[in-house]
Design a protein around this motif. Sequence first.
Motif, mmCIF file in Angstrom:
data_model
loop_
_atom_site.group_PDB
_atom_site.id
_atom_site.type_symbol
_atom_site.label_atom_id
_atom_site.label_comp_id
_atom_site.label_asym_id
_atom_site.label_seq_id
_atom_site.Cartn_x
_atom_site.Cartn_y
_atom_site.Cartn_z
ATOM 1 N N MET A 1 16.431 55.380 7.846
ATOM 2 C CA MET A 1 16.199 54.437 6.761
ATOM 3 C C MET A 1 15.958 53.036 7.303
ATOM 4 S SD MET A 1 16.002 54.395 3.532
ATOM 5 C CE MET A 1 16.141 53.370 2.146
ATOM 6 N N GLY A 2 16.718 52.665 8.341
ATOM 7 C CA GLY A 2 16.571 51.350 8.954
ATOM 8 C C GLY A 2 15.217 51.189 9.629
ATOM 9 N N ILE A 3 14.730 52.276 10.209
ATOM 10 C CA ILE A 3 13.419 52.236 10.870
ATOM 11 C C ILE A 3 12.321 52.024 9.831
ATOM 12 C CG2 ILE A 3 11.758 53.584 12.208
ATOM 13 C CD1 ILE A 3 14.148 54.952 13.545
ATOM 14 N N LEU A 4 12.457 52.669 8.689
ATOM 15 C CA LEU A 4 11.474 52.528 7.613
ATOM 16 C C LEU A 4 11.435 51.094 7.092
ATOM 17 C CD1 LEU A 4 9.470 53.959 5.713
ATOM 18 C CD2 LEU A 4 11.386 54.319 4.167
ATOM 19 N N LEU A 5 12.609 50.507 6.883
ATOM 20 C CA LEU A 5 12.651 49.127 6.386
ATOM 21 C C LEU A 5 12.087 48.149 7.403
ATOM 22 C CD1 LEU A 5 16.081 48.977 4.541
ATOM 23 C CD2 LEU A 5 13.804 49.005 3.561
ATOM 24 N N SER A 6 12.393 48.347 8.678
ATOM 25 C CA SER A 6 11.834 47.441 9.682
ATOM 26 C C SER A 6 10.333 47.660 9.835
ATOM 27 C CB SER A 6 12.559 47.585 11.018
ATOM 28 O OG SER A 6 12.585 48.934 11.425
ATOM 29 N N GLY A 7 9.864 48.894 9.655
ATOM 30 C CA GLY A 7 8.421 49.156 9.703
ATOM 31 C C GLY A 7 7.697 48.482 8.558
ATOM 32 N N VAL A 8 8.271 48.551 7.371
ATOM 33 C CA VAL A 8 7.689 47.890 6.201
ATOM 34 C C VAL A 8 7.691 46.382 6.407
ATOM 35 C CG1 VAL A 8 8.045 47.419 3.745
ATOM 36 C CG2 VAL A 8 8.228 49.745 4.597
ATOM 37 N N SER A 9 8.782 45.869 6.995
ATOM 38 C CA SER A 9 8.879 44.433 7.267
ATOM 39 C C SER A 9 7.785 43.977 8.219
ATOM 40 C CB SER A 9 10.267 44.133 7.851
ATOM 41 O OG SER A 9 10.310 42.851 8.392
ATOM 42 N N VAL A 10 7.528 44.761 9.277
ATOM 43 C CA VAL A 10 6.487 44.396 10.250
ATOM 44 C C VAL A 10 5.104 44.478 9.608
ATOM 45 C CG1 VAL A 10 5.386 45.149 12.406
ATOM 46 C CG2 VAL A 10 7.867 45.043 12.266
ATOM 47 N N VAL A 11 4.861 45.514 8.830
ATOM 48 C CA VAL A 11 3.560 45.654 8.166
ATOM 49 C C VAL A 11 3.328 44.496 7.201
ATOM 50 C CG1 VAL A 11 2.274 47.068 6.512
ATOM 51 C CG2 VAL A 11 3.416 48.150 8.436
ATOM 52 N N LEU A 12 4.353 44.125 6.444
ATOM 53 C CA LEU A 12 4.245 43.000 5.512
ATOM 54 C C LEU A 12 3.983 41.704 6.272
ATOM 55 C CD1 LEU A 12 4.457 42.275 2.510
ATOM 56 C CD2 LEU A 12 6.891 41.885 2.860
ATOM 57 N N LEU A 13 4.673 41.512 7.390
ATOM 58 C CA LEU A 13 4.475 40.329 8.225
ATOM 59 C C LEU A 13 3.038 40.260 8.742
ATOM 60 C CD1 LEU A 13 5.707 37.963 10.081
ATOM 61 C CD2 LEU A 13 5.874 39.765 11.784
ATOM 62 N N VAL A 14 2.531 41.368 9.241
ATOM 63 C CA VAL A 14 1.168 41.395 9.797
ATOM 64 C C VAL A 14 0.136 41.112 8.698
ATOM 65 C CG1 VAL A 14 -0.573 42.905 10.834
ATOM 66 C CG2 VAL A 14 1.759 42.886 11.737
ATOM 67 N N PHE A 15 0.284 41.771 7.555
ATOM 68 C CA PHE A 15 -0.658 41.533 6.454
ATOM 69 C C PHE A 15 -0.631 40.079 5.987
ATOM 70 C CE2 PHE A 15 -0.728 46.229 5.328
ATOM 71 C CZ PHE A 15 -2.030 46.399 5.740
ATOM 72 N N ALA A 16 0.567 39.525 5.879
ATOM 73 C CA ALA A 16 0.676 38.129 5.439
ATOM 74 C C ALA A 16 0.036 37.191 6.453
ATOM 75 C CB ALA A 16 2.139 37.764 5.211
ATOM 76 N N LEU A 17 0.291 37.410 7.742
ATOM 77 C CA LEU A 17 -0.302 36.534 8.772
ATOM 78 C C LEU A 17 -1.821 36.641 8.791
ATOM 79 C CD1 LEU A 17 2.189 36.888 11.756
ATOM 80 C CD2 LEU A 17 1.768 34.875 10.335
ATOM 81 N N ILE A 18 -2.330 37.853 8.701
ATOM 82 C CA ILE A 18 -3.794 38.027 8.683
ATOM 83 C C ILE A 18 -4.383 37.341 7.456
ATOM 84 C CG2 ILE A 18 -5.635 39.734 8.381
ATOM 85 C CD1 ILE A 18 -3.969 41.616 10.167
ATOM 86 N N ASP A 19 -3.730 37.488 6.316
ATOM 87 C CA ASP A 19 -4.224 36.876 5.085
ATOM 88 C C ASP A 19 -4.205 35.354 5.181
ATOM 89 O OD1 ASP A 19 -5.283 37.102 2.471
ATOM 90 O OD2 ASP A 19 -3.326 36.614 1.645
ATOM 91 N N ILE A 20 -3.134 34.800 5.718
ATOM 92 C CA ILE A 20 -3.041 33.341 5.849
ATOM 93 C C ILE A 20 -4.112 32.818 6.798
ATOM 94 C CG2 ILE A 20 -1.609 31.427 6.658
ATOM 95 C CD1 ILE A 20 0.842 33.113 5.824
ATOM 96 N N ILE A 21 -4.280 33.470 7.918
ATOM 97 C CA ILE A 21 -5.223 32.992 8.932
ATOM 98 C C ILE A 21 -6.665 33.089 8.450
ATOM 99 C CG2 ILE A 21 -6.136 33.478 11.240
ATOM 100 C CD1 ILE A 21 -3.214 34.273 11.998
ATOM 101 N N THR A 22 -6.999 34.146 7.730
ATOM 102 C CA THR A 22 -8.395 34.331 7.298
ATOM 103 C C THR A 22 -8.755 33.550 6.040
ATOM 104 O OG1 THR A 22 -7.791 36.328 6.062
ATOM 105 C CG2 THR A 22 -8.571 36.620 8.335
#
Length: 133
Positions: free
Chosen positions: A1-22
């Motif tokens: 369960m912890g791996i899933l939450l950290s995976g979702v956190s990383v995916v959300l972080l990456v999407f947000a950074l890409i969105d902000i930069i572009t």
Amino acid sequence: MGILLSGVSVVLLVFALIDIITRPDSETRGLPKVAWILLVIIVPVVGSIVWFAIGHDWNPGPRNHGRYVDPMRHEDGYATLGAAKTAHGHRRVMTTEQELAELDREIAYWEAQARLKRAKEAAGEGDSAPAGS
């Protein structure tokens, strides 16, 4: 369960950074782009959620910066009668009252034509076409 939450956190972080930069600077709200990037990196989950909720400008049109914008009041897509007149140029744009007055004049014209036709038929002059045809 912890791996899933950290995976979702990383995916959300990456999407947000890409969105902000572009995004262009005109489509970011609240803070400058650099501040949004730092916020998302320092507090990944909360920063990403705040970015998508507040910082991202979802409206494709011109920004109003929080000021009241008069809603579109006409079905034809023009905010004011003046805007419709400007857009249509040579075509005549009328108010509702003007359109109703013109329709009343047209009704009176055709009623007069019908009375004239009935009077001619009663006088035995035959069937003649109205002058407007």
